[in-house]
Design a protein around this motif. Structure first.
Motif, PDB file in Angstrom:
ATOM      1  N   THR A  38       0.792  -1.230   0.000  1.00 44.39           N
ATOM      2  CA  THR A  38       0.000   0.000   0.000  1.00 44.39           C
ATOM      3  C   THR A  38       0.824   1.279   0.000  1.00 44.39           C
ATOM      4  O   THR A  38       0.264   2.366  -0.165  1.00 44.39           O
ATOM      5  N   SER A 298      -4.486   4.666   1.490  1.00 48.28           N
ATOM      6  CA  SER A 298      -4.801   3.462   0.718  1.00 48.28           C
ATOM      7  C   SER A 298      -6.133   3.546  -0.023  1.00 48.28           C
ATOM      8  O   SER A 298      -6.495   2.595  -0.721  1.00 48.28           O
ATOM      9  N   SER A 318      -3.449  -6.977   0.700  1.00 48.03           N
ATOM     10  CA  SER A 318      -3.999  -5.643   0.962  1.00 48.03           C
ATOM     11  C   SER A 318      -5.516  -5.626   0.850  1.00 48.03           C
ATOM     12  O   SER A 318      -6.147  -6.585   0.368  1.00 48.03           O
ATOM     13  N   SER A 333      -0.944  -5.840  -3.639  1.00 45.10           N
ATOM     14  CA  SER A 333      -1.452  -4.487  -3.438  1.00 45.10           C
ATOM     15  C   SER A 333      -2.980  -4.490  -3.540  1.00 45.10           C
ATOM     16  O   SER A 333      -3.602  -5.505  -3.911  1.00 45.10           O
ATOM     17  N   ASP A 351      -1.368  -2.755  -7.800  1.00 47.97           N
ATOM     18  CA  ASP A 351      -2.806  -2.502  -7.786  1.00 47.97           C
ATOM     19  C   ASP A 351      -3.527  -3.091  -8.995  1.00 47.97           C
ATOM     20  O   ASP A 351      -3.096  -2.950 -10.149  1.00 47.97           O
TER      21      ASP A 351
END
Length: 406
Positions: A38, A298, A318, A333, A351
């Protein structure tokens, strides 16, 4: 610093291109690269400065800075009521229509920041290292010594010296006798001939000494205008440089395992290895130290969810992740999806990466928005991977943002 203490301006150098970390830096500055699920790399230096009560900070940016600028302005909002701030400062071209010639030139072109703030001391820190450090302890030594500059050093094997600026201390263990930029064969330390002090890229200057050194450097046509290659040798020659031994630094909540941890993550292999440090049974770097937190933002995401058959072990998962396959020894992520039957091993997924049904990913770093189709493999066939993707010296496979997977 807090009211009543010495006035310190923080300057974070975040303008490098980060070529050695390609393809993760294809579309962003290195300090903006995601780390640990993150965080962004810049969050580590900013957290250290803020935790250490250095609350007025300028981040000097240059190449591909949009992602970094956005992260700083949306995440690092300080109390304007108290006059505190973290602000990105792009190349201003105050001395003519040119980019920064080096890190020293970056500060020279930004002297208006120092003139406006009028601090007693200036902390100049790098933006892309992973570590915890209380800068107040380094500042206290700097003030007591009366030096023009104090440079933080960490012991590394002498065989690795060509990757660092090397500090040779005098007999008192503190005065810097020589500063060598990436030497091939430097002398070892008196108490440990197979080790040297490597510069961490963190400096504290007395303001007057910094400004004068920058002005002298600007007049030297042979200079490379770099903090480590130009300013530190200059002040060393004048007897104004001191060493701060990082091993003497302590932060609240540290463990015997992660005390003194510092990693330069400027290459894919170093970046990957630092992630593996996070997920060990006894992490070499502990992200969960609440007494010296690493701050970030985040976003607003749902908790991670594990579907039927979803398994994760020795991993960081995450928020926003959906795990329906198997994940081991990996860092995920926000927003990563691992579909049923997929296997992720020893990998770092940024991400919104999606791993399709039955796909296999091993020993890889996948930047954001990469989609691995169902049944595809990465890290299974080395020859094929070398043809299609970036592969590091140690065999880490890296895919850039949104890169297509065959």
């Amino acid at each position: 610093m807090r009211r009543g203490g010495p006035s310190v301006l923080g300057i974070v150098l975040a303008g490098g291109e980060g070529k050695r970390l390609m393809p993760l830096t294809t579309d962003r500055a290195k300090p903006a690269v995601t780390f640990g699920g993150t965080y962004r790399l810049v969050d580590f230096v900013l957290s250290n400065l803020v935790n250490g009560d250095i609350l007025r900070i300028c981040v000097l940016t240059q190449y591909k800075s949009h992602s970094l600028d956005r992260h700083i302005t949306t995440t690092w909002r300080m109390s304007s009521l108290l006059g505190n701030y973290v602000t990105p400062v792009p190349a201003q071209q105050r001395l003519g229509p040119r980019w920064y010639l080096g890190s020293a030139d970056a500060i020279l072109q930004s002297l208006n920041l120092i003139h406006d703030e009028r601090p007693e001391y200036v902390a100049v820190f790098g933006a892309d290292h992973v570590y915890r450090m209380d800068p107040r302890q380094m500042l206290a030594q700097h003030i007591e010594s009366g030096a023009g500059v104090t440079v933080a050093g960490i012991r590394v094997p002498r065989a690795e010296s060509s990757s660092f600026g090397v500090i040779s201390p005098g007999s008192d263990g503190q005065t810097v006798e020589r500063f060598l930029e990436k030497p091939a064969d430097p002398p070892g330390l008196a108490d440990d001939p197979e080790s040297v002090f490597a510069s961490m890229g963190n400096y504290i200057f007395t303001t007057k000494a910094l400004v004068e050194a920058l002005q002298r450097d600007a007049e030297d046509e042979s200079s490379v205008h770099d903090m480590g290659g130009s300013i530190l040798p200059q002040l060393t020659d004048r007897g104004e440089a001191q060493l701060y031994d990082f091993s003497a630094n302590h932060v609240p909540g540290e463990t015997s395992r992660d005390r003194g941890y510092w990693r330069d993550v400027g290459t894919l292999d170093a970046y990957y290895d630092a992630h593996m440090d996070l997920i060990a049974e006894r992490p070499a770097f502990n992200l969960y130290n609440r007494q010296w937190p690493i701050y970030t933002h985040s976003g607003q995401l749902s908790p991670a969810r594990f579907g039927a058959g979803g398994i994760a072990g020795e991993s960081i998962i995450s928020a926003g992740c959906l795990i329906r396959g198997q994940v081991t020894r990996s860092v995920l992520s926000p927003g990563v999806m691992v579909d049923p039957g997929a296997v992720v091993q020893g990998s770092v997924l940024h991400d919104n990466v999606r791993i399709g049904r039955g796909a296999v990913v091993r020993g890889a770093v996948l930047d954001k928005n990469v989609e691995v189709p169902p049944g595809a493999t990465i890290g299974v066939n080395p020859e094929r991977d070398a043809e299609l993707y970036t592969v590091s010296k140690a065999g880490v496979i890296a895919l850039g943002k949104g890169q297509q997977v065959s």
